[in-house]
Design a protein around this motif. Structure first.
Motif, PDB file in Angstrom:
ATOM      1  N   PRO A  25       6.528 -41.479  64.461  1.00  0.00           N
ATOM      2  CA  PRO A  25       5.148 -41.987  64.546  1.00  0.00           C
ATOM      3  C   PRO A  25       5.080 -43.461  64.938  1.00  0.00           C
ATOM      4  CG  PRO A  25       5.412 -40.597  62.606  1.00  0.00           C
ATOM      5  CD  PRO A  25       6.786 -40.788  63.182  1.00  0.00           C
ATOM      6  N   GLU A  26       6.043 -44.267  64.462  1.00  0.00           N
ATOM      7  CA  GLU A  26       6.064 -45.680  64.843  1.00  0.00           C
ATOM      8  C   GLU A  26       6.345 -45.844  66.332  1.00  0.00           C
ATOM      9  OE1 GLU A  26       7.764 -44.339  62.419  1.00  0.00           O
ATOM     10  OE2 GLU A  26       6.793 -45.135  60.614  1.00  0.00           O
ATOM     11  N   GLU A  27       7.249 -45.032  66.879  1.00  0.00           N
ATOM     12  CA  GLU A  27       7.573 -45.128  68.308  1.00  0.00           C
ATOM     13  C   GLU A  27       6.404 -44.648  69.168  1.00  0.00           C
ATOM     14  OE1 GLU A  27      12.438 -44.583  68.210  1.00  0.00           O
ATOM     15  OE2 GLU A  27      11.153 -42.812  68.281  1.00  0.00           O
ATOM     16  N   ILE A  28       5.692 -43.613  68.718  1.00  0.00           N
ATOM     17  CA  ILE A  28       4.520 -43.148  69.470  1.00  0.00           C
ATOM     18  C   ILE A  28       3.458 -44.239  69.508  1.00  0.00           C
ATOM     19  CG2 ILE A  28       2.636 -41.477  69.476  1.00  0.00           C
ATOM     20  CD1 ILE A  28       4.559 -39.430  68.269  1.00  0.00           C
ATOM     21  N   GLN A  29       3.271 -44.924  68.378  1.00  0.00           N
ATOM     22  CA  GLN A  29       2.310 -46.020  68.326  1.00  0.00           C
ATOM     23  C   GLN A  29       2.752 -47.172  69.221  1.00  0.00           C
ATOM     24  OE1 GLN A  29      -0.576 -45.899  66.913  1.00  0.00           O
ATOM     25  NE2 GLN A  29      -1.171 -48.032  67.362  1.00  0.00           N
ATOM     26  N   SER A  30       4.079 -47.416  69.287  1.00  0.00           N
ATOM     27  CA  SER A  30       4.617 -48.489  70.141  1.00  0.00           C
ATOM     28  C   SER A  30       4.402 -48.183  71.618  1.00  0.00           C
ATOM     29  CB  SER A  30       6.104 -48.675  69.851  1.00  0.00           C
ATOM     30  OG  SER A  30       6.658 -49.648  70.708  1.00  0.00           O
ATOM     31  N   VAL A  31       4.549 -46.905  71.990  1.00  0.00           N
ATOM     32  CA  VAL A  31       4.310 -46.509  73.385  1.00  0.00           C
ATOM     33  C   VAL A  31       2.864 -46.767  73.770  1.00  0.00           C
ATOM     34  CG1 VAL A  31       4.202 -44.545  74.957  1.00  0.00           C
ATOM     35  CG2 VAL A  31       6.178 -44.820  73.465  1.00  0.00           C
ATOM     36  N   ARG A  32       1.949 -46.457  72.870  1.00  0.00           N
ATOM     37  CA  ARG A  32       0.538 -46.664  73.166  1.00  0.00           C
ATOM     38  C   ARG A  32       0.183 -48.148  73.236  1.00  0.00           C
ATOM     39  NH1 ARG A  32      -2.009 -42.043  69.052  1.00  0.00           N
ATOM     40  NH2 ARG A  32      -1.258 -40.216  70.242  1.00  0.00           N
ATOM     41  N   GLU A  33       0.772 -48.945  72.362  1.00  0.00           N
ATOM     42  CA  GLU A  33       0.427 -50.362  72.317  1.00  0.00           C
ATOM     43  C   GLU A  33       1.096 -51.152  73.432  1.00  0.00           C
ATOM     44  OE1 GLU A  33       1.388 -51.858  68.506  1.00  0.00           O
ATOM     45  OE2 GLU A  33      -0.172 -50.721  67.447  1.00  0.00           O
ATOM     46  N   HIS A  34       2.390 -50.956  73.627  1.00  0.00           N
ATOM     47  CA  HIS A  34       3.149 -51.791  74.557  1.00  0.00           C
ATOM     48  C   HIS A  34       3.191 -51.235  75.975  1.00  0.00           C
ATOM     49  CE1 HIS A  34       4.515 -54.291  71.231  1.00  0.00           C
ATOM     50  NE2 HIS A  34       4.892 -53.193  70.578  1.00  0.00           N
ATOM     51  N   LEU A  35       3.110 -49.916  76.118  1.00  0.00           N
ATOM     52  CA  LEU A  35       3.158 -49.312  77.452  1.00  0.00           C
ATOM     53  C   LEU A  35       1.788 -48.850  77.922  1.00  0.00           C
ATOM     54  CD1 LEU A  35       6.417 -47.145  77.132  1.00  0.00           C
ATOM     55  CD2 LEU A  35       6.182 -49.509  77.937  1.00  0.00           C
ATOM     56  N   GLY A  36       0.826 -48.752  77.026  1.00  0.00           N
ATOM     57  CA  GLY A  36      -0.501 -48.270  77.406  1.00  0.00           C
ATOM     58  C   GLY A  36      -0.470 -46.835  77.895  1.00  0.00           C
ATOM     59  N   TYR A  37       0.391 -46.026  77.309  1.00  0.00           N
ATOM     60  CA  TYR A  37       0.614 -44.659  77.775  1.00  0.00           C
ATOM     61  C   TYR A  37       0.317 -43.691  76.633  1.00  0.00           C
ATOM     62  CZ  TYR A  37       2.874 -40.806  80.279  1.00  0.00           C
ATOM     63  OH  TYR A  37       3.144 -39.627  80.915  1.00  0.00           O
ATOM     64  N   HIS A  38      -0.434 -42.637  76.930  1.00  0.00           N
ATOM     65  CA  HIS A  38      -0.807 -41.638  75.927  1.00  0.00           C
ATOM     66  C   HIS A  38      -0.314 -40.268  76.388  1.00  0.00           C
ATOM     67  CE1 HIS A  38      -3.579 -44.459  73.880  1.00  0.00           C
ATOM     68  NE2 HIS A  38      -3.764 -44.925  75.105  1.00  0.00           N
ATOM     69  N   SER A  39       0.508 -39.642  75.567  1.00  0.00           N
ATOM     70  CA  SER A  39       1.012 -38.305  75.874  1.00  0.00           C
ATOM     71  C   SER A  39       1.519 -37.661  74.595  1.00  0.00           C
ATOM     72  CB  SER A  39       2.133 -38.369  76.920  1.00  0.00           C
ATOM     73  OG  SER A  39       2.666 -37.091  77.158  1.00  0.00           O
ATOM     74  N   ASP A  40       1.363 -36.353  74.516  1.00  0.00           N
ATOM     75  CA  ASP A  40       1.840 -35.601  73.355  1.00  0.00           C
ATOM     76  C   ASP A  40       3.152 -34.884  73.625  1.00  0.00           C
ATOM     77  OD1 ASP A  40      -0.455 -36.354  71.952  1.00  0.00           O
ATOM     78  OD2 ASP A  40      -1.588 -34.613  72.679  1.00  0.00           O
ATOM     79  N   SER A  41       3.741 -35.117  74.818  1.00  0.00           N
ATOM     80  CA  SER A  41       4.978 -34.403  75.181  1.00  0.00           C
ATOM     81  C   SER A  41       6.127 -35.364  75.433  1.00  0.00           C
ATOM     82  CB  SER A  41       4.733 -33.546  76.429  1.00  0.00           C
ATOM     83  OG  SER A  41       4.295 -34.361  77.505  1.00  0.00           O
ATOM     84  N   LEU A  42       6.184 -36.460  74.671  1.00  0.00           N
ATOM     85  CA  LEU A  42       7.237 -37.455  74.862  1.00  0.00           C
ATOM     86  C   LEU A  42       8.433 -37.164  73.968  1.00  0.00           C
ATOM     87  CD1 LEU A  42       5.228 -40.796  75.088  1.00  0.00           C
ATOM     88  CD2 LEU A  42       6.279 -39.514  76.951  1.00  0.00           C
ATOM     89  N   SER A  47      12.510 -49.294  69.413  1.00  0.00           N
ATOM     90  CA  SER A  47      12.228 -49.765  70.774  1.00  0.00           C
ATOM     91  C   SER A  47      11.757 -48.612  71.658  1.00  0.00           C
ATOM     92  CB  SER A  47      13.460 -50.406  71.396  1.00  0.00           C
ATOM     93  OG  SER A  47      13.840 -51.563  70.696  1.00  0.00           O
ATOM     94  N   THR A  48      10.874 -48.945  72.579  1.00  0.00           N
ATOM     95  CA  THR A  48      10.397 -47.967  73.582  1.00  0.00           C
ATOM     96  C   THR A  48      10.492 -48.611  74.960  1.00  0.00           C
ATOM     97  OG1 THR A  48       8.133 -48.721  73.163  1.00  0.00           O
ATOM     98  CG2 THR A  48       8.870 -46.760  72.004  1.00  0.00           C
ATOM     99  N   THR A  49      11.694 -48.974  75.351  1.00  0.00           N
ATOM    100  CA  THR A  49      11.940 -49.723  76.585  1.00  0.00           C
ATOM    101  C   THR A  49      11.978 -48.796  77.787  1.00  0.00           C
ATOM    102  OG1 THR A  49      13.260 -51.278  75.288  1.00  0.00           O
ATOM    103  CG2 THR A  49      13.462 -51.390  77.687  1.00  0.00           C
ATOM    104  N   LEU A  50      11.321 -49.214  78.890  1.00  0.00           N
ATOM    105  CA  LEU A  50      11.407 -48.515  80.170  1.00  0.00           C
ATOM    106  C   LEU A  50      12.280 -49.329  81.121  1.00  0.00           C
ATOM    107  CD1 LEU A  50       7.713 -47.322  80.779  1.00  0.00           C
ATOM    108  CD2 LEU A  50       9.619 -46.071  79.728  1.00  0.00           C
ATOM    109  N   HIS A  51      13.103 -48.648  81.916  1.00  0.00           N
ATOM    110  CA  HIS A  51      14.058 -49.307  82.804  1.00  0.00           C
ATOM    111  C   HIS A  51      13.695 -49.009  84.253  1.00  0.00           C
ATOM    112  CE1 HIS A  51      16.118 -48.682  78.940  1.00  0.00           C
ATOM    113  NE2 HIS A  51      16.781 -49.806  79.219  1.00  0.00           N
ATOM    114  N   SER A  52      13.426 -50.043  85.019  1.00  0.00           N
ATOM    115  CA  SER A  52      13.130 -49.887  86.436  1.00  0.00           C
ATOM    116  C   SER A  52      14.427 -49.783  87.229  1.00  0.00           C
ATOM    117  CB  SER A  52      12.305 -51.078  86.949  1.00  0.00           C
ATOM    118  OG  SER A  52      13.066 -52.278  86.856  1.00  0.00           O
ATOM    119  N   ALA A  53      14.301 -49.428  88.510  1.00  0.00           N
ATOM    120  CA  ALA A  53      15.488 -49.314  89.372  1.00  0.00           C
ATOM    121  C   ALA A  53      16.169 -50.664  89.547  1.00  0.00           C
ATOM    122  CB  ALA A  53      15.085 -48.734  90.729  1.00  0.00           C
ATOM    123  N   GLU A  54      15.385 -51.747  89.625  1.00  0.00           N
ATOM    124  CA  GLU A  54      15.965 -53.084  89.779  1.00  0.00           C
ATOM    125  C   GLU A  54      16.758 -53.487  88.547  1.00  0.00           C
ATOM    126  OE1 GLU A  54      12.871 -52.291  90.299  1.00  0.00           O
ATOM    127  OE2 GLU A  54      12.588 -52.545  92.473  1.00  0.00           O
TER     128      GLU A  54
END
Length: 310
Positions: free
Chosen positions: A137-154, A71-78
């Motif tokens: 590598p699977e989590e990096i791919q999940s971040v790109r697919e589900h979050l639309g975010y690209h970074s090499d420092s995650l 999972s690559t879940t992001l949590h908002s303040a709400e």
């Protein structure tokens, strides 16, 4: 599961999102139900529906969010505030989230310190980081697919926080001491107090000399001062008399009265007595010629042009 401290009879909530692998989610739920037993309960909630799920306050002992492997879940303040609300007092929240190693402007991915601050602001205490590791590598791919975010420092961090042992909005009566406390003032020496006390008998004592207040005034002090002597040395001096700003000696009022008298004396007098009736009753040389009629005795101001025309 031992890392989460789950035991029989507890109520556990598992929060997932679209990045969570279904097989891993099912496997985690089965393990949790085996730990909580028949007296406990395991609820599965999608993070996008958590705010609409209408859970009651203090519903769960433990909440696991983003813990599902992959999972690559992001949590908002709400979302964090809602998790803190449905946690029971002393309940724990465990979450896992991808974070940046450095601050990136306008980034949807937080740093680990900002994520800890967000948990604290949501009302949790004892917030601490449990684990930090590189993304697979699977989590990096999940971040790109589900979050639309690209970074090499995650990185992936796991953080926990605890709800205080009281509910939001709870109150408690304060125990106040009713015993009287000393005022803290130093004690007065009776001898010193007696020394500075004057009684009615002391007034009749011939050894006490009293001063008559009238004797303190000289005859000059009883005379009424001349108003002119109260004026400042420079008040009204010069070719043109002028009162000072915020005049208090009376010169301003005196000049105002003189100005009024000059205006009255400069008012032309009627020879025929019909000037106030209008031009039809005025003489050819009348200074009021061309002016509207006015009431007898009414003050009329004439301009220089009126005198020149006359």
């Amino acid at each position: 599961m031992a890392d989460f401290g789950i035991s029989a009879g507890q109520f556990v909530a598992v929060v997932w999102d679209k990045s969570s692998p279904m097989e891993a989610l099912k496997d985690l739920v089965d393990k949790l139900r085996a730990l909580t037993g028949d007296e406990g309960r395991v609820s599965v909630e999608n993070i996008n529906q958590l705010l609409q799920s209408a859970h009651k306050e203090s519903s769960f002992d433990i909440i696991l969010s983003g813990i599902i492997p992959g999972s690559t879940t992001l949590h908002s303040a709400e979302i964090l505030a809602e998790m803190a609300r449905i946690l029971r007092p002393s309940g724990c929240l465990f979450l896992k989230e991808p974070v940046e190693t450095a601050v990136v402007n306008n980034s949807k991915v937080k740093t680990a310190s900002k994520l800890c601050s967000a948990l604290t602001l949501s009302g949790l205490v004892e917030v601490k980081e449990l684990q930090r590791k590189f993304l697979s590598p699977e989590e990096i791919q999940s971040v790109r697919e589900h979050l639309g975010y690209h970074s090499d420092s995650l990185l992936s961090v796991q953080i926990t926080g605890k709800k205080p042992d009281f509910e939001v909005g709870s109150s408690s009566q304060l125990k106040l001491s009713t015993t009287k406390k000393s005022s803290g003032k130093p004690a007065v020496d009776p001898a010193a107090a007696k020394l500075w006390t004057l009684s009615a008998n002391d007034m009749e004592d011939e050894s006490v000399d009293l001063i008559d207040s009238d004797e303190l005034l000289d005859p000059e002090d009883m005379k009424k001062p001349d108003p002119a002597s109260l004026r400042a040395a420079s008040c009204g001096e010069g070719k043109k008399r002028k009162a000072c700003k915020n005049c208090t000696c009376g010169l301003a009022e005196e000049l105002e009265r003189e100005k009024s008298r000059d205006q009255i004396s400069s008012q032309p007098k009627s020879a025929c007595g019909n000037c106030y009736l209008g031009d039809a009753f005025r003489c050819a040389s009348c200074p009021y010629l061309g002016m509207p009629a006015f009431r007898p005795g009414e003050k009329v101001l004439l301009s220089d042009s009126n005198f020149n025309d006359a």
